[in-house]
Design an enzyme around this catalytic site. Sequence first.
Site, PDB file in Angstrom:
ATOM      1  N   SER A  99      -3.796   5.828 -10.445  1.00 46.09           N
ATOM      2  CA  SER A  99      -4.619   5.066  -9.503  1.00 46.09           C
ATOM      3  C   SER A  99      -6.074   5.178  -9.947  1.00 46.09           C
ATOM      4  O   SER A  99      -6.440   6.072 -10.716  1.00 46.09           O
ATOM      5  CB  SER A  99      -4.447   5.662  -8.096  1.00 46.09           C
ATOM      6  OG  SER A  99      -5.463   5.251  -7.224  1.00 46.09           O
ATOM      7  N   TYR A 112      -4.331  11.860  -1.491  1.00 47.18           N
ATOM      8  CA  TYR A 112      -3.709  10.903  -2.412  1.00 47.18           C
ATOM      9  C   TYR A 112      -4.354  10.983  -3.792  1.00 47.18           C
ATOM     10  O   TYR A 112      -3.666  11.083  -4.814  1.00 47.18           O
ATOM     11  CB  TYR A 112      -3.847   9.491  -1.843  1.00 47.18           C
ATOM     12  CG  TYR A 112      -3.301   8.408  -2.740  1.00 47.18           C
ATOM     13  CD1 TYR A 112      -1.934   8.212  -2.886  1.00 47.18           C
ATOM     14  CD2 TYR A 112      -4.155   7.568  -3.445  1.00 47.18           C
ATOM     15  CE1 TYR A 112      -1.433   7.221  -3.710  1.00 47.18           C
ATOM     16  CE2 TYR A 112      -3.670   6.573  -4.268  1.00 47.18           C
ATOM     17  CZ  TYR A 112      -2.299   6.399  -4.399  1.00 47.18           C
ATOM     18  OH  TYR A 112      -1.815   5.420  -5.219  1.00 47.18           O
TER      19      TYR A 112
END
Length: 252
Positions: free
Chosen positions: A145, A158
């Site tokens: 990500s 996350y």
Amino acid sequence: MTRSTGPKTALVTGASQGIGAAIAEALAASGAQVVVNFPFASEDEKAQQVVGRIESAGGRAVAVKADVTKADELEALFAAAEEQFGQPDIVVSNAGGDARIVPIVETTEADYDRTTNLNAKAAFFTLQHAAKRVRDGGRIIAISSSTPSMPYIGCAVYAGAKAATEIYAKVLAKELGPRGVTVNIVSPGPTDTETMRNTTPEDAKSRAIGMTPLGRLGEPTDIADVVAFVASDEARWLTAQNIRACGGLVSS
């Protein structure tokens, strides 16, 4: 993307929709026979649609249900993949998400465990299984990500889990180098998937577009095409790298 003994075999986790589905289809278009993993029975129809699109285009694919956060199901996934198409040449650890975006002071232990279990622990053991089973000269790719390089308020758990996965992949690249196996990371920026459309406010999308030099959100195919290249023979000299497929949205 072929070898003398027949087409290459690819396994893509979390491939029933979004980026994972696009990756599965791109690898199939490159000549691979693809195992399309999905986690829950509720996603069976979507996974079968991915298989259908691949087969309609002349490829081979099969959908296999397995929740990669469960050790026995992850083991069964790799066994089923090998039974269907033989030893894998390409493994893409794509399953992820399920992140509650809240400030650290509001994060519960349950939030932490759920997000880390999927985005770090499951990724670690997916990479472990891939390392044990992938052919010499194969390709292992972890999907990360943009958040580890550009963290924002509420994404600590996350982003931290994805950062951990990036380290796992870089270490594995060193461990598997003697076998000619490359291990790389592809890190998407904000991407126009069904999940993003359902969970991200319009003002947040607009901010992301405004910060991206190419002036738009990514499309799943933008990420999939990068993964297909990293999985190809042309990327044989590329390993332990993090390719940021984000339209230029990177930290300074």
